[in-house]
Design a protein around this motif. Structure first.
Motif, mmCIF file in Angstrom:
data_model
loop_
_atom_site.group_PDB
_atom_site.id
_atom_site.type_symbol
_atom_site.label_atom_id
_atom_site.label_comp_id
_atom_site.label_asym_id
_atom_site.label_seq_id
_atom_site.Cartn_x
_atom_site.Cartn_y
_atom_site.Cartn_z
ATOM 1 N N GLN A 335 13.756 1.140 13.160
ATOM 2 C CA GLN A 335 15.560 0.581 13.487
ATOM 3 C C GLN A 335 15.692 -0.287 12.646
ATOM 4 O OE1 GLN A 335 14.533 -2.294 16.784
ATOM 5 N NE2 GLN A 335 14.685 -0.852 18.350
ATOM 6 N N ASN A 336 15.321 -1.180 11.636
ATOM 7 C CA ASN A 336 15.653 -0.595 10.269
ATOM 8 C C ASN A 336 15.071 -0.037 9.082
ATOM 9 O OD1 ASN A 336 17.383 -2.820 9.055
ATOM 10 N ND2 ASN A 336 15.644 -4.509 8.604
ATOM 11 N N TRP A 337 15.137 1.037 9.033
ATOM 12 C CA TRP A 337 13.999 1.873 8.562
ATOM 13 C C TRP A 337 14.495 2.136 7.126
ATOM 14 C CZ3 TRP A 337 16.881 5.860 5.520
ATOM 15 C CH2 TRP A 337 18.036 6.303 7.207
ATOM 16 N N LYS A 338 16.004 1.580 6.857
ATOM 17 C CA LYS A 338 17.181 1.510 5.417
ATOM 18 C C LYS A 338 16.709 0.601 4.378
ATOM 19 C CE LYS A 338 21.077 4.152 7.320
ATOM 20 N NZ LYS A 338 22.611 3.782 7.237
ATOM 21 N N ASN A 339 16.582 0.098 5.068
ATOM 22 C CA ASN A 339 15.902 -1.890 4.655
ATOM 23 C C ASN A 339 14.322 -1.962 4.362
ATOM 24 O OD1 ASN A 339 18.308 -3.205 4.357
ATOM 25 N ND2 ASN A 339 18.407 -3.863 6.195
ATOM 26 N N ASN A 340 13.377 -1.193 5.164
ATOM 27 C CA ASN A 340 11.964 -0.742 5.041
ATOM 28 C C ASN A 340 11.758 -0.070 4.090
ATOM 29 O OD1 ASN A 340 11.616 -3.266 7.000
ATOM 30 N ND2 ASN A 340 11.758 -1.862 8.469
ATOM 31 N N ILE A 341 11.728 1.259 4.249
ATOM 32 C CA ILE A 341 11.935 2.054 3.177
ATOM 33 C C ILE A 341 11.427 1.586 1.762
ATOM 34 C CG2 ILE A 341 12.323 4.485 2.182
ATOM 35 C CD1 ILE A 341 13.038 5.116 4.272
ATOM 36 N N PRO A 342 11.889 0.943 1.097
ATOM 37 C CA PRO A 342 12.003 0.156 -0.231
ATOM 38 C C PRO A 342 10.869 -0.545 -0.308
ATOM 39 C CG PRO A 342 14.304 0.702 0.290
ATOM 40 C CD PRO A 342 13.766 0.770 1.197
ATOM 41 N N ILE A 343 10.925 -0.780 0.802
ATOM 42 C CA ILE A 343 9.892 -2.520 1.166
ATOM 43 C C ILE A 343 7.753 -1.743 0.922
ATOM 44 C CG2 ILE A 343 8.757 -4.291 2.553
ATOM 45 C CD1 ILE A 343 11.098 -4.894 3.644
ATOM 46 N N ILE A 344 7.927 -0.712 1.851
ATOM 47 C CA ILE A 344 6.564 -0.001 1.843
ATOM 48 C C ILE A 344 6.821 0.735 0.954
ATOM 49 C CG2 ILE A 344 6.132 2.056 3.377
ATOM 50 C CD1 ILE A 344 7.037 1.064 5.510
ATOM 51 N N PHE A 345 7.798 1.310 0.088
ATOM 52 C CA PHE A 345 6.799 1.906 -1.155
ATOM 53 C C PHE A 345 6.966 1.009 -2.409
ATOM 54 C CE2 PHE A 345 9.275 3.433 -5.092
ATOM 55 C CZ PHE A 345 8.203 4.227 -5.026
ATOM 56 N N ASN A 346 7.122 0.097 -2.357
ATOM 57 C CA ASN A 346 7.303 -1.145 -3.751
ATOM 58 C C ASN A 346 5.633 -1.533 -2.795
ATOM 59 O OD1 ASN A 346 9.585 -1.342 -4.712
ATOM 60 N ND2 ASN A 346 10.070 -2.689 -3.657
ATOM 61 N N ALA A 347 5.473 -1.821 -2.023
ATOM 62 C CA ALA A 347 3.665 -1.982 -1.479
ATOM 63 C C ALA A 347 2.813 -0.686 -2.092
ATOM 64 C CB ALA A 347 3.710 -1.979 -0.370
ATOM 65 N N LEU A 348 3.351 0.092 -1.880
ATOM 66 C CA LEU A 348 2.483 1.793 -1.826
ATOM 67 C C LEU A 348 2.206 2.276 -2.833
ATOM 68 C CD1 LEU A 348 3.315 4.167 0.993
ATOM 69 C CD2 LEU A 348 0.464 3.632 -0.033
ATOM 70 N N LYS A 349 3.094 1.975 -4.160
ATOM 71 C CA LYS A 349 3.119 2.250 -5.265
ATOM 72 C C LYS A 349 2.180 2.347 -6.455
ATOM 73 C CE LYS A 349 7.142 -1.134 -7.533
ATOM 74 N NZ LYS A 349 8.244 -1.053 -8.184
ATOM 75 N N ASN A 350 1.453 1.496 -6.334
ATOM 76 C CA ASN A 350 0.795 0.912 -7.210
ATOM 77 C C ASN A 350 -0.540 1.099 -6.520
ATOM 78 O OD1 ASN A 350 2.230 -0.743 -9.189
ATOM 79 N ND2 ASN A 350 3.072 -2.652 -8.068
ATOM 80 N N MET A 351 -0.193 1.874 -5.675
ATOM 81 C CA MET A 351 -2.248 2.032 -4.763
ATOM 82 C C MET A 351 -2.858 3.073 -5.360
ATOM 83 S SD MET A 351 -2.118 1.505 -0.740
ATOM 84 C CE MET A 351 -1.673 0.428 0.164
ATOM 85 N N ASP A 352 -4.145 3.537 -6.104
ATOM 86 C CA ASP A 352 -4.354 4.322 -6.122
ATOM 87 C C ASP A 352 -4.143 6.454 -5.352
ATOM 88 O OD1 ASP A 352 -7.297 6.138 -7.632
ATOM 89 O OD2 ASP A 352 -6.463 6.888 -5.452
#
Length: 397
Positions: A335-352
């Protein structure tokens, strides 16, 4: 030609009998015709309905409800809009409320708990079928992040918190009523039912007539080989759709019955409304599909080659991505995907990169499952969320 094939398929799908058809047409009372596996699937699906404050709970003096007591339009939004297959479940409730097989069932001792700290999503409801038997239904996984996290935790630990809650609930109900017991559930609810029957009080076990697991995950090897499992395994009735994915997870030395589904794909066949019924029983097939067996064997072999600690780290990392949005459910995230996509991306970007790729593929599968089962007003949000997240990740991988 292809058009004729598609038209024929759509006609067959439209005319297929399922648990709604059964709720319309099977009119024998529980005293006239014994409780069976289709009845179990129906009550397991009804147990997803949000029943808080509508039926009695443990330690309350509320009179047990019947199905017709639940037909209160002002509560429908809360009862159905956040559960899997909400619109179909609402239709199912209308039919069981008028059917002499179900309408006099008393609904009581509802319990629902969700605890982010202990990673527990648990709910159970008791259906008193007649003067001698009752059915305990354990709810499967809902749309909550905590619920799915507990499901994934099955890959590296037993028991999970809902297992212990299940055994305690069976003991409590057995002390409150004198009835013989059926126990069951759909998805994780079926897994909890088996574990609860294994670990309830030894005085209660003889009162358990049968245990139903409808596409419920299996167990780790040490559980399957335990004396407690061997003690109750002959009472287990496990049903799987022909392309089952959920029900084929982990060790599966339980015997199972394969049911024909009118949908394609393991996650879509998890839908209990897709399971075909013929002559008041499931339409059984001889064996699981080759694709389902191959997928489950591959996944289970992969899990068996990863130590518990690595499984835990992968699963914790996956769900840390979702919990960083501060949302309680996947619906809230979408429901709040516009705000949540950057948050999720930031959590993912440093992963293997390998782990990231696995998470993306897993998310594609889970989000497709959600979109198919969501109520209509949430589908657009989830579709937009999935498409934008996958596009964002693919462009920045």
């Amino acid at each position: 030609d292809l058009n004729n094939y598609i038209e024929t398929f759509l006609v067959l799908e439209f005319n297929m009998e399922n648990i709604i058809s059964y709720a319309k047409n099977e009119l024998h009372s529980m005293n006239e015709k014994e409780f069976n596996t289709v009845d179990s699937l129906i009550l397991s699906q009804i147990s997803y309905v949000i029943l808080d404050n509508l039926v009695g709970c443990i330690n309350s003096n509320r009179v047990p409800a019947t199905f017709k007591d639940l037909l209160k339009a002002e509560f429908f939004h809360k009862m159905f809009d956040t559960i899997p297959y909400g619109d179909l479940t609402k239709e199912l409730l209308f039919y069981v409320s008028s059917n002499p097989r179900f309408r006099d069932i008393r609904i009581n001792y509802h319990l629902s708990k969700i605890d982010s700290f202990s990673e527990k999503q648990f709910s159970a409801t008791t259906f008193i079928l007649n003067n001698s038997t009752a059915y305990i239904a354990f709810r499967g996984t809902d749309y909550s992040i905590v619920g799915w996290k507990e499901d994934f935790n099955l890959a590296f630990t037993t028991p999970v918190p809902s297992h212990n809650e299940g055994a305690e609930y069976v003991n409590t109900i057995a002390n409150l009523i004198p009835h013989d017991l059926y126990i069951g559930g759909h998805s994780k609810g079926g897994n909890i039912a088996v574990y609860a029957a294994m670990n309830c009080n030894y005085r209660v076990k003889p009162r358990i007539k049968k245990i139903f697991s409808h596409d419920g995950p299996g167990f780790r090897k040490e559980i399957i080989e335990s004396d407690a499992f061997n003690e109750i395994k002959d009472k287990i009735n496990k049903t799987l759709p022909q392309s089952s994915l959920i029900g084929m997870l982990l060790e599966n030395h339980e015997e199972y019955h394969v049911v024909k589904s009118n949908k394609f794909g393991g996650l879509r066949q998890h839908d209990p409304f897709s399971w075909e019924i013929v002559d008041s029983d499931f339409n059984y097939l001889e064996k699981i599909s080759y694709g389902s067996k191959y997928t489950s064997d591959t996944l289970n072999n992969w899990l068996s080659n990863i130590c518990d600690e690595k499984r835990r780290l992968f699963i914790d990392g996956l769900f840390d991505i979702f919990t960083c949005t501060k949302s309680q459910s996947f619906i809230e995230i979408s429901q709040n995907w516009k705000n949540n996509i950057p948050i999720i991306f930031n959590a993912l970007k440093n992963m293997d990169n390998e782990v990231k790729s696995m998470i993306i593929e897993l998310f594609k599968e889970l989000s497709t499952f959600y979109i198919k089962s969501l109520t209509h007003h949430d589908k657009e949000n989830m579709t937009s969320f999935k498409d934008n997240l996958i596009s964002h990740l693919s462009n920045n991988n």
